[in-house]
Design an enzyme around this catalytic site. Sequence first.
Site, PDB file in Angstrom:
ATOM      1  N   HIS A  44       0.837  -1.053   0.041  1.00 49.18           N
ATOM      2  CA  HIS A  44      -0.021   0.033   0.055  1.00 49.18           C
ATOM      3  C   HIS A  44       0.878   1.200  -0.064  1.00 49.18           C
ATOM      4  CE1 HIS A  44      -3.109  -2.756   1.317  1.00 49.18           C
ATOM      5  NE2 HIS A  44      -4.174  -1.955   0.804  1.00 49.18           N
ATOM      6  N   HIS A  93       1.279  -3.698   9.287  1.00 51.36           N
ATOM      7  CA  HIS A  93       2.710  -3.581   8.969  1.00 51.36           C
ATOM      8  C   HIS A  93       3.456  -3.233  10.156  1.00 51.36           C
ATOM      9  CE1 HIS A  93       2.520  -4.642   4.600  1.00 51.36           C
ATOM     10  NE2 HIS A  93       1.334  -3.893   4.501  1.00 51.36           N
TER      11      HIS A  93
END
Length: 153
Positions: A44, A93
Amino acid sequence: MLFFVIAVGGGSLLTTVLKNLYVRERPSINPGIDAIGYSFPSGHSMGSLIFYGFVIYLVIRTRQRSWIRWLFVAILGMLIIMIGSSRIYLGAHFPSDVLGGYIAGLIWLILSLVALEWIQWHSRSPVPPVYALRKLLGPLYRTVRTKLPFFNK
C-alpha cells in the site's frame, strides 16, 4: 499515459518480487486485520507513493497557477503519508515495512520519471525542462556516440 501504466504496474510487480525475496511475516497485533501475504515492503505504501507521486509529477508539469499546483502537491503528499500511517495504525505492517515501501516506491518512481524524461529529451520535446537538459547533455551525448563503436551501428 503509457509511462503511468508502466510505473504503477511495474511497481506492483516489484512489490511482489520484494515480498517473496524477504518473506517477512506480518505482525499479528489485530486478528481482525490479519492480511494475507508477506509484510515487507508495504504494498500500500509503495503503490500509493508511485501512483500519487506520478500524479504529483504530472500536476507540477501543468501550466496551472503555482498555488493550485502546490495545493495538489500538499494534498496528495498528505494522502501518501496517511496511507502508510494507516497500515501501521491498523497493525497490518511494522513501521519498517512502510518505510521500506516508501523507499522502494521512490526509487522505482524516480527511475520511471527519468526514463520518461529521457525519451522526451531524445524525441526533441519542446518542454522547457527537457530542452534545458538536452542543451546541457547534448554535447556529451554526441561525443559519446561518436567515440564508442557500439553506438555507430
